[in-house]
Design a protein around this motif. Structure first.
Motif, PDB file in Angstrom:
ATOM      1  N   ALA A   1       0.830  -1.213   0.000  1.00 48.81           N
ATOM      2  CA  ALA A   1       0.000   0.000   0.000  1.00 48.81           C
ATOM      3  C   ALA A   1       0.864   1.262   0.000  1.00 48.81           C
ATOM      4  CB  ALA A   1      -0.942  -0.011   1.206  1.00 48.81           C
ATOM      5  N   LEU A   2       1.914   1.284   0.810  1.00 48.78           N
ATOM      6  CA  LEU A   2       2.803   2.449   0.852  1.00 48.78           C
ATOM      7  C   LEU A   2       3.513   2.654  -0.480  1.00 48.78           C
ATOM      8  CD1 LEU A   2       4.324   2.122   4.432  1.00 48.78           C
ATOM      9  CD2 LEU A   2       2.790   3.919   3.606  1.00 48.78           C
ATOM     10  N   CYS A   3       3.897   1.569  -1.123  1.00 46.39           N
ATOM     11  CA  CYS A   3       4.539   1.676  -2.437  1.00 46.39           C
ATOM     12  C   CYS A   3       3.588   2.271  -3.463  1.00 46.39           C
ATOM     13  CB  CYS A   3       5.019   0.303  -2.911  1.00 46.39           C
ATOM     14  SG  CYS A   3       6.451  -0.320  -2.019  1.00 46.39           S
ATOM     15  N   LEU A   4       2.334   1.851  -3.433  1.00 41.92           N
ATOM     16  CA  LEU A   4       1.356   2.383  -4.369  1.00 41.92           C
ATOM     17  C   LEU A   4       1.095   3.867  -4.111  1.00 41.92           C
ATOM     18  CD1 LEU A   4      -1.153  -0.606  -4.540  1.00 41.92           C
ATOM     19  CD2 LEU A   4       0.481   0.127  -6.304  1.00 41.92           C
ATOM     20  N   VAL A   5       1.034   4.245  -2.851  1.00 46.30           N
ATOM     21  CA  VAL A   5       0.832   5.661  -2.509  1.00 46.30           C
ATOM     22  C   VAL A   5       2.030   6.491  -2.964  1.00 46.30           C
ATOM     23  CG1 VAL A   5       0.647   7.293  -0.574  1.00 46.30           C
ATOM     24  CG2 VAL A   5      -0.747   5.215  -0.597  1.00 46.30           C
ATOM     25  N   LEU A   6       3.236   5.980  -2.723  1.00 47.27           N
ATOM     26  CA  LEU A   6       4.453   6.694  -3.135  1.00 47.27           C
ATOM     27  C   LEU A   6       4.504   6.835  -4.654  1.00 47.27           C
ATOM     28  CD1 LEU A   6       7.141   8.039  -2.497  1.00 47.27           C
ATOM     29  CD2 LEU A   6       8.171   5.754  -2.365  1.00 47.27           C
ATOM     30  N   PHE A   7       4.198   5.772  -5.369  1.00 45.25           N
ATOM     31  CA  PHE A   7       4.190   5.827  -6.831  1.00 45.25           C
ATOM     32  C   PHE A   7       3.177   6.853  -7.330  1.00 45.25           C
ATOM     33  CE2 PHE A   7       2.208   4.481 -10.815  1.00 45.25           C
ATOM     34  CZ  PHE A   7       3.305   4.557 -11.666  1.00 45.25           C
ATOM     35  N   ALA A   8       1.975   6.794  -6.800  1.00 47.20           N
ATOM     36  CA  ALA A   8       0.926   7.721  -7.232  1.00 47.20           C
ATOM     37  C   ALA A   8       1.312   9.171  -6.926  1.00 47.20           C
ATOM     38  CB  ALA A   8      -0.397   7.364  -6.563  1.00 47.20           C
ATOM     39  N   ALA A   9       1.863   9.409  -5.749  1.00 50.02           N
ATOM     40  CA  ALA A   9       2.251  10.776  -5.375  1.00 50.02           C
ATOM     41  C   ALA A   9       3.363  11.292  -6.282  1.00 50.02           C
ATOM     42  CB  ALA A   9       2.692  10.811  -3.911  1.00 50.02           C
ATOM     43  N   CYS A  10       4.343  10.456  -6.576  1.00 49.57           N
ATOM     44  CA  CYS A  10       5.453  10.895  -7.432  1.00 49.57           C
ATOM     45  C   CYS A  10       4.992  11.167  -8.857  1.00 49.57           C
ATOM     46  CB  CYS A  10       6.570   9.849  -7.431  1.00 49.57           C
ATOM     47  SG  CYS A  10       7.519   9.812  -5.910  1.00 49.57           S
ATOM     48  N   THR A  11       4.200  10.279  -9.417  1.00 47.70           N
ATOM     49  CA  THR A  11       3.753  10.484 -10.799  1.00 47.70           C
ATOM     50  C   THR A  11       2.810  11.681 -10.905  1.00 47.70           C
ATOM     51  OG1 THR A  11       2.028   8.803 -10.497  1.00 47.70           O
ATOM     52  CG2 THR A  11       4.069   8.100 -11.535  1.00 47.70           C
ATOM     53  N   LEU A  12       1.946  11.844  -9.936  1.00 48.46           N
ATOM     54  CA  LEU A  12       1.046  12.999  -9.954  1.00 48.46           C
ATOM     55  C   LEU A  12       1.821  14.297  -9.760  1.00 48.46           C
ATOM     56  CD1 LEU A  12      -1.871  13.851 -10.259  1.00 48.46           C
ATOM     57  CD2 LEU A  12      -2.161  13.542  -7.802  1.00 48.46           C
ATOM     58  N   HIS A  13       2.822  14.270  -8.899  1.00 49.14           N
ATOM     59  CA  HIS A  13       3.659  15.444  -8.664  1.00 49.14           C
ATOM     60  C   HIS A  13       4.347  15.874  -9.962  1.00 49.14           C
ATOM     61  CE1 HIS A  13       6.133  18.144  -6.180  1.00 49.14           C
ATOM     62  NE2 HIS A  13       7.100  17.841  -7.027  1.00 49.14           N
ATOM     63  N   VAL A  14       4.939  14.909 -10.657  1.00 50.79           N
ATOM     64  CA  VAL A  14       5.625  15.210 -11.917  1.00 50.79           C
ATOM     65  C   VAL A  14       4.632  15.762 -12.938  1.00 50.79           C
ATOM     66  CG1 VAL A  14       6.832  14.175 -13.885  1.00 50.79           C
ATOM     67  CG2 VAL A  14       7.525  13.595 -11.560  1.00 50.79           C
ATOM     68  N   ARG A  15       3.494  15.126 -13.057  1.00 52.12           N
ATOM     69  CA  ARG A  15       2.483  15.562 -14.025  1.00 52.12           C
ATOM     70  C   ARG A  15       2.008  16.985 -13.729  1.00 52.12           C
ATOM     71  NH1 ARG A  15      -1.995  11.366 -15.109  1.00 52.12           N
ATOM     72  NH2 ARG A  15      -0.196  10.434 -16.104  1.00 52.12           N
ATOM     73  N   LEU A  16       1.725  17.273 -12.465  1.00 50.68           N
ATOM     74  CA  LEU A  16       1.247  18.609 -12.101  1.00 50.68           C
ATOM     75  C   LEU A  16       2.307  19.680 -12.340  1.00 50.68           C
ATOM     76  CD1 LEU A  16      -0.682  17.782  -8.799  1.00 50.68           C
ATOM     77  CD2 LEU A  16      -1.674  18.447 -11.004  1.00 50.68           C
TER      78      LEU A  16
END
Length: 131
Positions: free
Chosen positions: A104-119
């Motif tokens: 779960a933490l890995c999925l949250v970290l992945f989502a946060a990083c990809t969304l951060h880059v996209r934004l």
């Protein structure tokens, strides 16, 4: 000619940064607690706790808000995801539950990083497009 002041990041960018740093710190804490106290492979702790050392490498880059770090962390985190999947299916409780938490933490970290880059990319494109 002086350089223009850097635009302050949006609330969404700041939130994704906070989630990325928080989930990385939580992943580090989980790895240490798991292998040293909660469910070590051997009584008294396991040398497997050193698996968290590579997680310390991106911390300065995330704290300094370096775009490159967010990009490679989004790929790097999948190694820990795979370990979580393997241990969730092979370990006994409580190890398997800790592995599910790691997933779960890995999925949250992945989502946060990809969304951060996209934004941040969208923000940079908008800034470049406006005169």
């Amino acid at each position: 000619m002086p350089t223009p002041p850097a635009a302050t990041p949006s609330a969404a960018v700041q939130a994704t940064r906070a989630v990325a740093v928080g989930s990385l710190l939580a992943l580090i804490a989980l790895g240490l607690a798991w292998e040293l106290w909660l469910a070590p492979l051997r009584p008294g702790g396991s040398w497997l706790a050193i698996k968290v050392l590579p997680l310390l490498l991106p911390l300065p880059g995330l704290l300094k808000n370096r775009m490159y770090t967010y990009r490679w962390v989004a790929l790097f985190v999948w190694l820990y995801f795979v370990e979580g999947v393997v241990r969730a299916s092979g370990d006994r409780p409580p190890g398997n539950r800790l592995a599910l938490l790691q997933i779960a933490l890995c999925l949250v970290l992945f989502a946060a990083c990809t969304l951060h880059v996209r934004l941040r990319q969208r923000s940079a494109q908008r800034a470049a497009a406006s005169p």
